[in-house]
Design an enzyme around this catalytic site. Structure first.
Site, mmCIF file in Angstrom:
data_model
loop_
_atom_site.group_PDB
_atom_site.id
_atom_site.type_symbol
_atom_site.label_atom_id
_atom_site.label_comp_id
_atom_site.label_asym_id
_atom_site.label_seq_id
_atom_site.Cartn_x
_atom_site.Cartn_y
_atom_site.Cartn_z
ATOM 1 N N HIS A 30 -2.389 -1.446 -4.451
ATOM 2 C CA HIS A 30 -3.851 -1.545 -4.536
ATOM 3 C C HIS A 30 -4.450 -0.146 -4.576
ATOM 4 O O HIS A 30 -3.759 0.848 -4.434
ATOM 5 C CB HIS A 30 -4.418 -2.366 -3.373
ATOM 6 C CG HIS A 30 -4.302 -1.709 -2.031
ATOM 7 N ND1 HIS A 30 -5.012 -2.142 -0.934
ATOM 8 C CD2 HIS A 30 -3.560 -0.662 -1.579
ATOM 9 C CE1 HIS A 30 -4.720 -1.393 0.122
ATOM 10 N NE2 HIS A 30 -3.846 -0.493 -0.250
ATOM 11 N N SER B 176 0.829 -1.199 0.000
ATOM 12 C CA SER B 176 0.000 0.000 0.000
ATOM 13 C C SER B 176 0.870 1.258 0.000
ATOM 14 O O SER B 176 1.714 1.431 -0.866
ATOM 15 C CB SER B 176 -0.958 -0.065 1.203
ATOM 16 O OG SER B 176 -1.935 0.929 1.145
#
Length: 196
Positions: A93, A70
């Site tokens: 993501h 992330s």
């Protein structure tokens, strides 16, 4: 010895924030430095700000130990050289957020998240050379990369470490992600982290 800073745990908390990391980089302006990263992510805007600070410094080696997921994977994209331990993983993501409010508030937040996702896709694209549309697809799918996959797809410049011991993954309940690799879940469980 090269100045080294460890970024472990959530991005945006403790010393893992733009002012603290910026201060380390400013103290070592013009000198090569190393950032050792083991983080499941955190505040996306802080990851982007740290990436910009790393780019401005211009002489940063990022070493991924355990996991860079992330916001943590975003910040390492600013490094001049990225190395991933053979037992580590990277993950990209779509950014997410908690929001409370009216339907209009939620629609506005969804639009903002789409804009953030596009901005981050451009950053990954710039670092890896992949088209933005391809990167957006990987982000939407929540893509986890082994060290070898990260190197093959240009998310890192080198893989280091020949054994699979490496560093334990950053403490986190990885079941909160859509598609964490079984190896990450096993490592977290063995360390007593997250859901069993």
């Amino acid at each position: 010895m090269i100045p080294t800073l460890h970024i472990h745990g959530p991005i945006g908390e403790g010393q893992n924030n733009p002012p603290a990391i910026g201060a380390f980089l400013a103290e070592n302006a013009g000198r090569p430095v190393c950032l050792v990263v083991n983080s499941f992510g955190g505040i996306a805007a802080d990851g982007a700000a740290i990436m910009a600070l790393i780019e401005q410094h211009g002489n940063v080696r990022a070493e991924v130990m355990g996991v860079a997921a992330s916001a943590a994977s975003l910040l390492v994209m600013g490094a001049a050289r990225i190395a991933v331990h053979s037992a580590a993983h990277m993950m990209i993501h779509d950014p997410s957020n908690l929001v409370w409010g009216t339907a209009e508030d939620l629609r506005r937040e969804a639009d903002n998240l789409d804009k953030l996702a596009d901005t981050y896709a451009r950053a990954y694209s710039r670092a890896t050379g992949h088209p933005v549309e391809r990167v957006r697809g990987w982000m939407t799918a929540e893509t986890w990369l082994t060290a070898e996959e990260a190197e093959a797809l240009n998310f890192c410049d080198e893989v280091f470490g020949t054994d699979q011991s490496g560093e334990a993954v950053a403490a986190f309940d990885y079941t909160r992600f859509k598609a964490p690799p079984p190896a990450i879940l096993r490592a977290a469980r063995q360390a007593g982290q997250g859901a069993a």
